[in-house]
Design a protein around this motif. Structure first.
Motif, short mmCIF file in Angstrom:
data_model
loop_
_atom_site.label_atom_id
_atom_site.label_comp_id
_atom_site.label_asym_id
_atom_site.label_seq_id
_atom_site.Cartn_x
_atom_site.Cartn_y
_atom_site.Cartn_z
N ASP A 14 74.60 27.76 42.95
CA ASP A 14 73.72 26.77 43.56
C ASP A 14 73.68 26.97 45.07
N ILE A 15 74.84 27.22 45.64
CA ILE A 15 74.89 27.42 47.08
C ILE A 15 74.03 28.62 47.44
N PHE A 16 74.20 29.67 46.64
CA PHE A 16 73.39 30.86 46.90
C PHE A 16 71.91 30.51 46.84
N SER A 39 75.39 39.02 51.89
CA SER A 39 76.78 39.33 51.53
C SER A 39 77.21 38.52 50.31
N LEU A 40 76.81 37.26 50.35
CA LEU A 40 77.19 36.41 49.21
C LEU A 40 76.56 36.95 47.94
N THR A 57 79.09 29.86 58.80
CA THR A 57 80.55 29.97 58.85
C THR A 57 81.14 29.70 57.47
N GLY A 58 80.66 28.62 56.85
CA GLY A 58 81.18 28.25 55.52
C GLY A 58 80.93 29.35 54.51
N VAL A 59 79.74 29.91 54.54
CA VAL A 59 79.42 30.95 53.55
C VAL A 59 80.32 32.15 53.74
#
Lengths: 294, 1148
Positions: free
Chosen positions: B157-159, B187-188, B132-134
């Protein structure tokens, strides 16, 4: 001849460097060496050049007729003058118009009155009139200039007499003439003075009847009186004009005629030499330099 | 306010009211409250309420919140993020808010919410929250493109973390989650790569160069990289330039989304806009994708659309009618080829949106413009209406389904229905909300809408009636009763929505999920039974190890290794291609042969076993598909399975709800775990949530595309307008060219004419020229003739001149000869007369000779006596002359001497005159000197006088005072007499009038003395006195003489050079007096008497003399004192008189 050559040789340099006075002093000395003195030349000289202060009194006396043109009779006449002064003073003392502590100016006034048969009786003494006030102002100024009371009295007396005799008629026209020259020099100031109504309230009597006595400091006054004594009352107009021009900013600032008159009656004492110099230049510009050469 | 506050909070539960009017009222009330109240209370309350109930109404209000409340909302959400339990709903809420794209969204990086979101993404281990956050982050990214480097690295970093998630925590993500997670990471990846290619690539390079990350790269990132082309920014841009705010300023949010889509090669992600994707790139790939989707769903209707789309893409606008014809000819083909499935294919065609089939995230932009719009619209309308049966059902169940309670409040309903309901129900309300503004916008073109509406209406009854055949009729009946009204409105709104192609594409995911409802029955009989089989297969074999079994099935990473990748396109192509052969022949000649070959295989597959083929398919599909497609397929499979289950037990829908629900989505959870496990339920719910989120994300993407489309549409309209203009201008130009041609022809004609004229003119001119020449020749002839004549004339004139000269000469000669003749005659005459005279003279000579002879005789007779006397006389006269000469010399000498003397005297005279002049000058000098001195003394005197006057007046005053005092003291008589005398005296001094006695005595005295003087003058005894009297002026002398002898005596003492001179004069007079005394006496008398009077008068008239006289006249009183003074005065007077005498001399 050699001396004359030397003088000429220097004079060119004096002119160039801007010195004035050295050459003129010599000229004046030559004039004063004449016997009898040429009064007309002296008066022309006095109009054209500033008088050296060491000869000023002498020239004034000659111009005012206190001393005759003949140098030989100077001592005699001087003695006469002194005697006359003494006599009149003694008489006044005897009549108790004056006493030892009376100020000189009042003494001069009484003496003048006595000589002109205008002296009131002692019981009828009144406050001094306007004419007497003028006389007193001039006397005060002259007292500052001259040390010797006899000379002083005579200078005052003759100055006043000559002034009234010579220029009595033209004095009422001087304000008109001032207006005329002011319109030529600075019509804006004139318009301002006219609209604010100050023009009619200017201290004309101080300027033209007392010849700035009490308004200018004596050092400047002497130079003005040089011109007056040598026979020009126009200079008074130009002094007045120059005073107006010099304090133009201040005059433009105020529109109340009383304030203007008050300010002009009590002029600041600094800078008057410059005003007088400029006024003399203006006078020369408008009335031309007297033609008699030295 | 305080009163209202609880009131407002009371309203919150009312949001769930079923009454639409109430709901509207409550909503408007809340919104009004929000607009007036600046406080944070209500916002907080709403958020809390949402967290409790996850009410869509609350979301609706919160997402439309205005500027001052954004801070409260974000702060509140940030607060909620901190709590573990609230994270998921908060993120969902944030997703809703963000998707709304409120005007203040650009401020979000400034709030701590973003930081906490990032932190959550970095630390959270719950995969649902993560996904959801992403998704939220992906949505936010294009809205805040101007990030700092810091933030960017956090994104990376999240990726990195999420990409490695499956590797790091293999136990955490079960298959479905993994798919979702992978899709969102994908998608990111696209977003980051599209927006910050340089930074991102450098990050990838740095991150995956590390050894421990290599396998992640190989498995996850590398396949992703295969789906993107090289970003042009990698060539031209720099790291810093990417972060430059100026770069981002010209992009809007949807621009950025499209930019990201452009670099993607994945049809699910990519954009088909011109510019990036060139034709050769697209053409070979597209059919593959499309055929793949056919193979999945095996619908001819779809494929027809699909091919149409591709054709349109490749051929662009120029061939709109072609597509129409194709479509027209294709649709009849479908039934003929697949007779049994006519209805089902019709349904599918209706249900499937062309854009979703061809795999484009954006439908072709040219749609709205092309003439096929109407047919397209009717199509979409039809498939929408097909979809409608699904959606209204969802809409109807929304309130009950949205309750968080695990068990459904309506047990009668089948579970699977409920699920579908839930998935769609959440999407519908916002969709509706979106449709409404669009509908308003579209009102500008009502005809279009109307026609579409009609088309939809015409189609919908069919689908509605058909639906029960495919779905359970019981359900349909039940629903119909309850929701007829709602259904109407929704259908209506859907139809309105249709004109916007982008919008219907936004529903593609919805349709994806719904689709299985309808076709599942038919699909199975069809050649494509892959999904259900796939579902059953794992269910049988891998039930015990769900995570392991799923890994190979759904992650594309593993499948990418499969060797069948090469065969894949062929297999796929073989499926739905039969009807499209002509199309492919037309568009893709290269592939045509392949298709022919594959058709055979397809036929085999139709007939043959499914399992083999399925195996193939799986491997092929997964190897190349993108995670999104995997996700799609996952959903599809789940649904297929569900359908299958439903079919198995159609009547037991309500009873077997739980088991179905497990098997509906994925075989993993299918039957093995289905019986009543509560955590299973939660798991399913979370999956549902994930799906929902994905759905929302997709929809957001579609919306962005829609925005973009609208703008492109505008450009196309402009372009065509310009083209029209261009054409018209061209036509104009052609007209003008024709005109120019005509003009040119006429110009040539004119030129020809003028040429002719010119020639005529020249001929004429030549003729005239020849004439002129002729005339000139004639003229020359005449000229020569005249010249000849003239020369003749001159000659004759010359001859005449000569003749005349000759004539004159002859005349002259004649004259000369005449003259000579006359002279000769005169000479002759004179010679004749001379001869006569000669004769006469000769006679005379003779006579004279005779006389001479006679005279000589006489002389001889006389003698020498007469000569002596004559000589004496001569001598005498000579002597006399000598004497006279001498005397004259003497005289001249004397004269000279006299003249000398005269000059001497004159010189003396001038010298004297000089002297005199000098004297005069000196005298003048002295005079002026004296005048000066005199003036001084005069002055002094005047002063003295004034002093005296003053003194006197003072004295008088004093006297008057005394008198007044006396009057007061003594008798008035005595007082008056005494003081009266002094005034008299003083007046006497001033005025002559009153002093009579003194005056009278004075003149008498004077007269006496004068007499005396006169007498003395006469008598010889007193000469000096008389001299004085006569010499001086009478007036003063009289005074002097009368005064006293002393004065007289003193007179000579003052004598000077002048005095002597006077005396001399007196002496002269005296001698004259002596000669004639008598008249003098009388004269002096006469002189003295009148002169005395005026002499007295001036003395008395002038006050100066008056006082002096007074002083003199009172000798008894003043004599001792005044005498010297008087004497001095006299001396002065004398001097003055002397001067005056000189004056007289001068004047005389």
């Amino acid at each position: 001849m050699a001396e004359d050559l030397q003088r000429n040789f220097r004079s060119a340099y004096y002119e160039k460097v801007g010195f004035r006075g050295v050459e003129e002093k010599k000229s004046l000395e030559i004039l004063l060496k004449d016997n009898p003195l040429d009064v007309e030349k002296l008066s022309t000289f006095s109009q054209r050049f500033p008088l050296p202060s060491m000869y000023r009194m002498h020239v004034w006396k000659v111009l005012l007729g206190i001393l005759p043109p003949h140098t030989d009779s100077h001592p005699l006449v001087a003695r006469y003058r002194q005697e006359q002064y003494e006599d009149v003073r003694e008489a006044l003392k005897a009549m108790r118009f004056v006493h030892a502590a009376t100020p000189y100016t009042e003494l001069y006034l009484r003496m003048h009155q006595l000589e002109n048969q205008k002296l009131m009786r002692r019981s009828e003494l009144t406050q001094p009139g306007e004419e007497d006030e003028d006389f007193l102002a001039i006397a005060r100024a002259m007292e500052e200039i001259v040390d010797d009371p006899v000379d002083c009295y005579w200078l005052i007396r003759c100055f006043v007499n000559q002034f009234n005799h010579k220029f009595g008629d033209s004095i009422p026209h001087l304000p008109k003439s001032l207006e005329h020259f002011l319109s030529q020099e600075d019509s804006r100031l004139l318009a301002h003075l006219k609209t604010s109504g100050s023009l009619v309230l200017l201290p004309y009597s101080l300027w033209f009847r007392r010849c700035f006595a009490g308004s200018l400091p004596e050092s400047s006054l002497q130079r003005v009186w040089d011109k007056v004594i040598s026979g020009s009352c126009k200079i008074l107009v130009f002094i007045a004009l120059e005073i107006l021009l010099s304090y133009k900013i201040m005059l433009m600032g105020t529109s109340r005629p009383e304030a203007v008159a008050k300010f002009l009656s009590n002029l600041p004492q600094e800078n008057t030499d410059a005003i007088v110099t400029k006024a003399i230049d203006l006078w020369h510009k408008y009335c031309g330099t007297p033609m008699h050469s030295v | 306010m305080a009163k209202e506050q609880p009131n407002v909070f009371d309203l919150l539960p009312l949001l769930e009211s079923t009454d639409l009017q109430d709901l509207e009222q409550v909503k408007s009330l809340l919104q009004e409250n929000l607009s007036t109240d600046k406080g944070s209370l209500l916002v907080h309350g709403l958020v809390d309420y949402y967290l409790d109930t996850s009410s869509p109404q609350a979301v609706d209000i919160l997402s439309s919140i205005r500027e001052p409340h954004d801070k409260h909302l974000l702060d509140k959400m940030n607060e909620c993020m901190a709590k573990q339990g609230c994270r998921l709903p908060t993120l969902t809420l944030l997703g809703h808010v963000v998707r709304k794209q409120p005007s203040w969204i650009h401020k979000i990086p400034r709030f701590p919410l973003l930081a906490s979101l990032l932190k959550c993404l970095k630390t959270e281990s719950d995969i649902v929250v993560l996904i959801t956050g992403v998704l939220v982050l992906i949505i936010i990214l294009p809205m805040i493109p101007q990030t700092s480097k810091q933030l960017l690295f956090e994104f990376f970093d999240i990726f990195g973390r999420l990409a490695a998630w499956n590797q790091r925590n293999p136990g955490h993500a079960q298959g479905v989650y993994a798919v979702h997670l992978h899709a969102s990471v994908y998608s990111l990846f696209h977003r980051l790569y599209g927006m910050y290619p340089c930074n991102f690539v450098s990050y990838l390079r740095a991150h995956y160069s590390m050894k421990e990350n290599v396998d992640t790269f190989e498995e996850v990132v590398k396949p992703m990289l295969e789906h993107v082309r090289i970003h042009p920014e990698l060539v031209t841009g720099t790291k810093d330039y990417e972060l430059d705010p100026i770069r981002w300023k010209r992009f809007e949010t949807h621009d950025i989304v499209i930019e990201c889509a452009k670099v993607s090669l994945d049809p699910k992600e990519a954009s088909c806009e011109e510019g990036y994707s060139s034709l050769p790139d697209h053409v070979p790939r597209r059919p593959v994708d499309h055929s793949r989707s056919f193979s999945d769903l095996s619908s001819h209707g779809r494929s027809s659309f699909n091919s149409m789309a591709t054709v349109r893409q490749s051929l662009s606008l120029s061939l709109p009618h072609l597509t129409v014809s194709q479509h027209a000819c294709l649709s009849p083909q479908t039934p003929s080829l697949q007779g049994a499935e006519v209805t089902s294919s019709g349904m599918k065609e209706a249900l499937w949106s062309p854009s979703s089939v061809c795999g484009m995230s954006t439908p072709p932009s040219s749609r709205g413009m092309s003439p096929t719009t109407v047919t397209d619209l009717s199509h979409s309308a039809s498939h929408l209406s097909g979809r409608i049966p699904g959606t209204p059902v969802d809409g109807k169940w929304t309130p009950s389904a949205s309750t968080p309670s695990g068990s459904s409040p309506l047990p009668s309903l089948s579970e699977e229905l409920e699920h579908t309901v839930q998935t769609t129900s959440t999407t519908l309300p916002p969709a509706k909300a979106n449709q409404e503004p669009i509908k308003e916008l579209k009102k500008g073109t009502p005809t279009n809408i109307n026609s579409k509406g009609v088309a939809a209406d015409g189609l919908s009854p069919i689908t509605l009636t058909e639906l029960p055949d495919f779905v359970k009729t019981t359900e349909r009946d039940r629903e119909e009763d309850a929701i007829t009204e709602e259904l109407r409105t929704i259908t209506q709104s859907k139809v309105d929505l249709l004109p916007k192609p982008a919008l219907d594409s936004s529903f593609s995911s919805t349709t994806d999920s719904i689709l299985p409802l309808n076709p599942s029955n038919d699909v199975l009989p069809c050649n494509l039974a892959s999904t259900p089989e796939r579902a059953t297969n794992p269910a049988e074999g891998v039930d015990q190890h769900p995570p392991l079994s799923f890994w190979p099935c759904f992650t594309p990473i593993e499948n990418s290794f499969s060797p069948c990748a090469a065969d894949d396109p062929l297999v796929e192509l073989s499926k739905g291609t039969c009807p499209y052969e002509p199309l492919f022949d037309l568009a893709l000649p290269r592939l045509a042969c392949l298709f022919v070959g594959k058709k055979m295989v397809e036929a085999q597959q139709k007939a043959g076993g499914h399992s083999e083929h399925r195996e193939e398919l799986e491997g092929e599909d997964l190897s190349t598909t993108s995670p999104l497609e995997v996700l799609d397929r996952l959903i599809q499979q789940g649904y297929d399975l569900h359908e299958k289950v439903l079919k198995r037990s159609p009547s037991l829908s309500s009873q077997s709800s739980e088991s179905h629900s497990g098997g509906k989505h994925h075989s993993t959870k299918g039957k093995g775990v289905s019986p009543g496990a509560p955590d299973e339920l939660a798991l399913l719910r979370s999956q549902l949530l994930l799906l929902h989120n994905q759905l929302l994300y997709e929809r957001h993407k579609r919306e962005q595309h829609a925005l973009r489309n609208r703008r492109l549409l505008r450009r196309v309209i402009n372009a065509t307008a310009l083209e029209e203009q261009n054409n018209s201008m061209k036509a104009q130009l052609r007209l003008q060219e024709v005109e120019t041609q005509a003009l040119r022809v006429s110009l040539q004609e004119e030129q020809q004419r003028s040429k002719n004229l010119h020639q005529d003119h020249e001929a004429l001119v030549q003729q005239l020229h020849s004439q002129v020449q002729q005339l000139q020749q004639e003229r020359n002839e005449y000229h020569t003739k005249t010249q000849e004549l003239q020369s003749d004339l001159q000659e004759s004139q010359k001859r005449i001149g000569e003749m005349e000269a000759e004539l004159q000469r002859a005349n002259n000669k004649l004259c000369n000869t005449g003259h000579l003749l006359s002279q000769l005659s005169i000479k002759l005459n004179s010679s004749e007369s001379m001869e006569q005279q000669m004769a006469f003279l000769n006679k005379q000579l003779l006579l004279l000779g005779e006389a001479n002879k006679l005279c000589v005789e006489e002389i001889q007779r006389l003698g020498p006596e007469a000569d002596k006397e004559h000589k004496m006389l001569q001598a005498c006269s000579a002597r006399e002359v000598e004497r006279l000469r001498q005397s004259s010399i003497q005289q001249s000498q004397r004269l000279e001497a006299a003249q000398q003397r005269i000059t001497d005297l004159e010189a003396q005279l001038t010298k004297k005159e000089h002297l005199i002049l000098e004297q005069k000058k000196l005298l003048e000098n002295v005079k002026s000197q004296a005048k000066g001195q005199l003036q001084a003394s005069e002055n002094r005197y005047l002063a003295q006088k004034h002093v005296t006057q003053a003194l006197q007046s003072e004295l008088l005053q004093l006297y008057s005072q005394i008198e007044i005092n006396n009057l007061a003291n003594s008798t008035p008589a005595g007082g008056t007499t005494e003081p009266s005398s002094p005034p008299k005296q003083s007046s006497n001094g001033n005025n002559t009038g009153p002093s009579t006695p003194a005056q009278t005595s004075e003149p008498s005295k004077r007269e006496e003395s004068s007499y005396m003087c006169v007498n003395g003058d006469l008598s010889l005894g007193s000469p000096p006195l008389t001299a004085l009297i006569n010499g001086s002026q009478e007036e003063d002398l009289s005074v002097l003489s009368c005064n006293s002898p002393l004065d007289v005596g003193s007179c000579p003492s003052a004598q000077s050079f002048l005095g002597i001179h006077n005396q001399e004069l007196l002496n002269k007079r005296k001698s004259q007096y002596e000669e004639e005394p008598a008249p003098l006496i009388s004269l002096s008398h006469g002189l003295q008497d009148p002169s005395l009077e005026p002499a007295d008068k001036p003395q008395l008239g002038t006050s100066t003399e008056g006082t002096a006289a007074q002083a003199l006249q009172e000798p008894p009183d003043l004599q001792p004192v005044d005498r010297p003074r008087a004497r001095a005065y006299n001396i002065q007077r004398r001097r003055q008189q002397d001067l005056r005498i000189m004056d007289y001399n001068e004047t005389h």
